[in-house]
Design a protein around this motif. Sequence first.
Motif, short mmCIF file in Angstrom:
data_model
loop_
_atom_site.label_atom_id
_atom_site.label_comp_id
_atom_site.label_asym_id
_atom_site.label_seq_id
_atom_site.Cartn_x
_atom_site.Cartn_y
_atom_site.Cartn_z
N ASN A 24 0.85 -1.18 0.00
CA ASN A 24 0.00 0.00 0.00
C ASN A 24 0.89 1.23 0.00
O ASN A 24 1.77 1.37 0.86
N ARG A 38 2.23 0.73 3.73
CA ARG A 38 2.02 -0.54 4.44
C ARG A 38 2.41 -1.71 3.54
O ARG A 38 2.35 -1.61 2.33
N TYR A 99 -7.41 1.70 12.18
CA TYR A 99 -7.44 1.55 10.72
C TYR A 99 -6.38 0.57 10.23
O TYR A 99 -6.63 -0.24 9.34
N THR A 100 -5.17 0.64 10.81
CA THR A 100 -4.13 -0.29 10.38
C THR A 100 -4.43 -1.71 10.84
O THR A 100 -4.18 -2.67 10.11
N TRP A 103 -7.06 -3.08 8.51
CA TRP A 103 -6.44 -3.44 7.23
C TRP A 103 -5.77 -4.81 7.33
O TRP A 103 -5.94 -5.68 6.47
N THR A 106 -8.39 -7.72 8.08
CA THR A 106 -9.22 -7.98 6.91
C THR A 106 -8.48 -8.85 5.90
O THR A 106 -9.04 -9.82 5.35
#
Length: 254
Positions: A24, A38, A99-100, A103, A106
């Motif tokens: 990312n 990322r 959020y990380t 990510w 998921t």
Amino acid sequence: MGGCGTIYCEEIRRSNPGSIVVLNTLVDKASVQPKFRRLYIFLVAVKSGFVRGCRKIVGVDGCHLKGEYDGQLLIAVGVDPNNAMYPMAWCVVENENKYTWTWFITLLKLDVNITQDNEHEWTFINDRQKASHVPLFHDEMEDTKKEDPEAYEWLAKIAPRHWSRSHIKDTVKCDMVSNNLCEAFNRAILEARDKPIIEMLEWIRCYLSKRMVFRREWIAKRSDELLPNCYTKLETLKDWSASSSTIWFGDLQF
């Protein structure tokens, strides 16, 4: 690292077909070049071993990078048939937040095929699990309420089954209620965490490759029906049960 990161990802995919590597990036406004953000890695050999031989229990944790580049390393560790750590996936992120983690988790769920139909079979462990039974959980929550009302309100909004072992479902046939496996992996890779990102990722990959070969050769030499850690636990339970008494209650009931 944008260009180097892309080359590294492609090399992982080429040399380890079937491995999942997700990079990312963000576009740097000044140079109009991709900037590393990322990177997630789940090697195909590791995934195959996890699916074939490990329980559906995953420990997750994060640790700081110690080198020139700021960031966090998020990790997922499974439990192998000998009740030892089984490192699964790892991810370099800019920092550790909701959020990380979303990510990372998921991508991990997609890789091990966690769906709405089977998610009840899985257990994730992190560092927030202390109260061992429901009455103690309520006592601890009341103490927290007196000590820090804001902390109590924050915890009260989260379902206890997500963070306290007093509410862990009893369908999970495993007595592992701490996150020690992640701590063990973090200690094992301590030497790598002060290196540049790609060098660190290569160190981890090589470490896991050597570890898998060693354990494969070790298990090939064994002829026991039970692995050492499981045998030790069984013998301990046998010793413990010797002090118990059994009362027959008819048929096969005791």
